[in-house]
Design an enzyme around this catalytic site. Structure first.
Site, mmCIF file in Angstrom:
data_model
loop_
_atom_site.group_PDB
_atom_site.id
_atom_site.type_symbol
_atom_site.label_atom_id
_atom_site.label_comp_id
_atom_site.label_asym_id
_atom_site.label_seq_id
_atom_site.Cartn_x
_atom_site.Cartn_y
_atom_site.Cartn_z
ATOM 1 N NE ARG A 303 -16.427 -25.434 -36.927
ATOM 2 C CZ ARG A 303 -16.950 -24.598 -36.050
ATOM 3 N NH1 ARG A 303 -17.629 -23.552 -36.469
ATOM 4 N NH2 ARG A 303 -16.803 -24.789 -34.758
ATOM 5 C CB VAL A 425 -10.987 -32.402 -34.359
ATOM 6 C CG1 VAL A 425 -10.286 -33.604 -33.768
ATOM 7 C CG2 VAL A 425 -10.709 -32.317 -35.856
ATOM 8 C CD GLU A 426 -11.166 -26.616 -36.343
ATOM 9 O OE1 GLU A 426 -12.039 -26.130 -37.090
ATOM 10 O OE2 GLU A 426 -9.960 -26.411 -36.507
ATOM 11 N N GLY A 427 -15.613 -29.562 -33.242
ATOM 12 C CA GLY A 427 -17.056 -29.769 -33.236
ATOM 13 C C GLY A 427 -17.377 -31.057 -33.958
#
Length: 757
Positions: A303, A425-427
């Protein structure tokens, strides 16, 4: 006694409970500098000894060669309008190895470092769908999961084809009912024994928001695995599993697009009775049910790579544009960059671009050193994308009309339009901030919380006694430190340097002590309700984030040789970091609404917090010095702003023509000042500088060479502030109909359809 305390705490649910998926997330990755900050007494010397490296020669050569060439080949405006990556760009990406940056050389890839991949992604971040083609194959997905968990047969088969671009991957995780709560996915894979005796999986699923799905031919699909006959030996419900699916498999449907606000290939994936061998599970059948662990372990460091690279690119792009533009654009006879309101925006952009780049390099280098810090990675994802978006907004404000008029010469518009994508995105950032950073950090990074929770859940009195006594000692020590450091304003904190930045280490140490004390109070007084107190948790996340940024900024300054010219930027940045920490603490104190402790924090606590602040932020006088760092051509501008984003040619639209004009304007600034002074004093009568050139030359105020320089600068200045104009044929679109109006699939040609149709 401890048995009684354990039982009472358990019944009262004082401490937060941990689900199985949360436990896997907590056990994934590692604690790093975040643990130091949670301790209340951080070891700044060890934090300053963390690597802050330059790129290896091979990776720098790739940036200077193929990546720079890619920037020159891509027509941004054409790509923005067609949304289609040209065949020649596809060929270039494959031939130059862009798809295999993450893949080891043994399998045909480049084996780049995390920092190297991040640098490539940052430099290509403004290329829309081309940038996405670089990011997805080199982050979470088939290649990364295969490298970490694949069988040797899977690696040998897939990795060379991924490196060459023969396989284009996508990762199928998000569903209509499972977004940030990815653990709730409903995609199902059922294990069965086929007629030939092989173990196989039958999958049914609907995924959406899957980047590269419309053009991918290899899907890494996250699904819930069910094994009703326990054929794999892991029980009837092994859990989340990642399965590889190749395009062309019966029942698998790819190819449809969503239409993101920033153009890139993204769309749904559908599967109906898709049958594949159980060997398609990443890692083979023995890894059934291990998908969530895989994802959490990879995201622990991953991340920190792609989305932060894009966020930092946005910040640097804003700085690279607003500094020059604020000096090229004039109003009321002066550059707008001399006006205090604009100067403040330019200064903030310059300083925060410096801060964010420091965090990117520091954390990527940490991942390369073997750390996989999920909390720090989450901070980077949330803060860099959020701040990158804010700085783009500031940049649009400075550029005004030139910022909002689209066309080949618009510099920030595409990034501004696309910025919300990275935020969601990605959380989604709102959940990353209010749930993940402090929610995970308070348990995992705290020196005693996880051990105490484990002992509480296991009813282990001996372990509970050890953990609780350790926690009590930790809290008592921080109370003492907090009093002393508050009274001395951090003077007792040991700084690893003796220069004028030492004061910031001391204040960060003071902030860490207060943060640790407040964390303990939140854990015991709010306890199990912390998950529902997202606003409170978010303020803790803010304090932690800006402490991390303070550390990385100081590390960058000293790693780069403590350049004297950077000190104004560093002073501004650290004062701002401390101000944000102060604001976070004020919010915590004001909203800590528990009995007794809450009253003490809200009233006497807030009073002392306000009269003894960490920082009141940078002053107006400091803005001018910081803004100048990116308003003057030179090495400092390159390091803070344009460096890492490419080298536009003078004849390129947008940034190229702006930088060309800026250099000419800067080069002619001194003789122009003499001309303007003569005009103000009545020595020359002319409506503008261009008209004053000949009279000034005749009066001996400027030389012939200076006259030519002023003339060239003013010509370039006027060209640089022009915006694009379209005739009616280029501007209007008569319909949204499909190219082939004979094929409607029973729908109106201009109408979209729901993803499940």
């Amino acid at each position: 006694m401890f048995s009684m305390i354990l039982n009472k705490l358990d019944k009262a649910k004082v401490l937060p409970r941990i689900s199985d998926t949360e436990r896997q997330a907590l056990n994934a990755g590692s604690v790093w500098i975040d643990g130091e900050l949670f301790s209340g007494n951080p070891d700044f010397r060890s934090m300053m000894e963390e690597a802050y490296p330059a790129l290896p020669p091979e990776e720098q050569a790739f940036l200077d060669g193929p990546v720079e060439e890619l920037l020159r080949r891509v027509d941004h405006w054409e790509l923005h309008n067609t949304r289609r990556v040209p065949d020649e760009i596809w060929t270039f990406l494959r031939e130059q190895g862009f798809f295999g940056l993450i893949i080891p050389k043994a399998y045909g890839g480049s084996g780049f470092s995390t920092l190297g991949r991040s640098a490539v992604m940052m430099k290509t971040a403004q290329l829309g769908p081309v940038g996405t083609l670089v990011v997805i194959p080199n982050t979470l997905g088939a290649a990364e999961l295969l490298i970490g968990y694949g069988t040797e047969a899977q690696k040998s088969h897939y990795l060379p084809k991924l490196a060459s671009g023969e396989f284009v991957p996508c990762f199928g995780l998000t569903e209509p009912t499972a977004g940030s709560d990815a653990a709730s996915i409903r995609a199902e894979a059922v294990v069965f024994k086929a007629d030939d005796g092989q173990l196989k999986l039958r999958l049914n699923f609907t995924k959406r928001y899957i980047t590269l799905a419309p053009i991918a031919n290899l899907v890494s699909l996250a699904c819930q695995l069910h094994d009703p006959d326990n054929l794999l030996g892991g029980g009837e419900q092994p859990g989340i599993t990642v399965v590889l699916l190749e395009k062309g498999t019966p029942g698998l449907r790819l190819g449809d697009h969503h239409l993101p606000i920033g153009p890139f290939d993204n769309g749904p994936i559908h599967g109906e009775d898709v049958v594949v061998p159980a060997d398609n599970i990443i890692g083979g059948p023995t890894q059934a049910g291990q998908g969530w662990r895989m994802l959490m372990e990879q995201l622990g460091g991953g991340r920190a790579v792609s989305l932060p690279a894009g966020g930092v690119a946005s910040a640097k792009a804003a700085a690279a544009a607003v500094g020059p533009y604020s000096m090229v654009r004039e109003q009321f006879g002066i550059p707008i960059g001399w006006m205090e309101g604009v100067t403040a925006k330019v200064a903030r952009t310059a300083a925060l671009a410096y801060v964010l780049e420091s965090s990117r390099v520091y954390v990527c280098a940490g991942v390369d050193a073997g750390h996989h810090p999920p909390v720090v990675s989450a901070i980077l994802k949330q803060q860099t994308t959020e701040l990158g978006q804010q700085l783009l907004i500031d940049g649009m404000d400075v550029m005004a009309g030139a910022g909002v008029m689209q066309g080949p010469n618009n510099i920030l518009g595409s990034a501004y339009i696309s910025a919300p994508v990275s935020v969601t995105v990605e959380g989604a950032n709102i959940l990353t901030r209010t749930l993940m950073i402090f929610g995970q950090g308070a348990v995992r990074c705290h020196p005693y919380a996880l051990a105490t929770l484990g002992a509480l859940e296991n009813k282990d009195v001996r372990a509970f006694r050890k953990a609780l006594l350790g926690w009590m000692g930790h809290s008592i020590a921080n109370v003492g430190r907090g009093v002393v450091r508050g009274l001395t304003r951090g003077a007792t904190v040991k700084a690893p340097v003796a220069d004028e930045t030492a004061r910031y280490f001391k204040k960060l140490g003071w902030a860490s002590t207060r943060f640790a004390l407040l964390t303990d109070l939140a854990m015991f007084c709010v306890g199990g309700k912390l998950k529902q107190r997202g606003q409170l948790s978010g303020r803790f996340a803010d304090a932690l984030s800006w402490m991390v940024f303070g550390v990385t900024t100081l590390r960058r300054f000293h790693a780069e040789g403590a350049r004297k010219e950077d000190l104004p930027v560093v002073h501004w940045a650290l004062k701002y970091c401390l101000l944000e920490i102060q604001r976070a603490f004020e919010g915590i104190y004001a909203n800590f609404d528990t009995p007794v402790v809450g009253w003490m924090l809200r009233y006497p606590g807030r009073f002392f917090l306000k009269i003894n602040p960490l920082s009141s932020g940078p002053g107006d006088a400091e803005d001018r010095r910081v803004a100048a760092a990116i308003q003057t051509p030179g090495e400092q501008y390159q390091r803070i702003a344009l460096g890492g984003l490419g080298s536009p040619r003078d004849d390129e639209p947008g940034m190229g023509r702006l930088l060309h004009a800026w250099r000419l304007v800067s080069d002619s600034a001194e003789p122009q000042m003499r001309v303007k002074k003569a005009m103000r004093h009545g020595k020359i009568s002319a409506p503008d500088v261009v008209a004053a050139i000949e009279p000034a030359l005749a009066a001996g105020i400027i030389s012939a060479d200076e006259a030519q320089r002023i003339r060239a600068a003013e010509t370039a200045r006027r060209a640089a502030i022009q915006v694009d104009v379209f005739d009616q044929a280029d501007y209007y679109r008569d319909s949204l109909s499909r190219h082939n109006d004979n094929v409607h699939d029973g729908r109106d040609p201009g109408m979209a359809r729901a993803a499940n149709q």
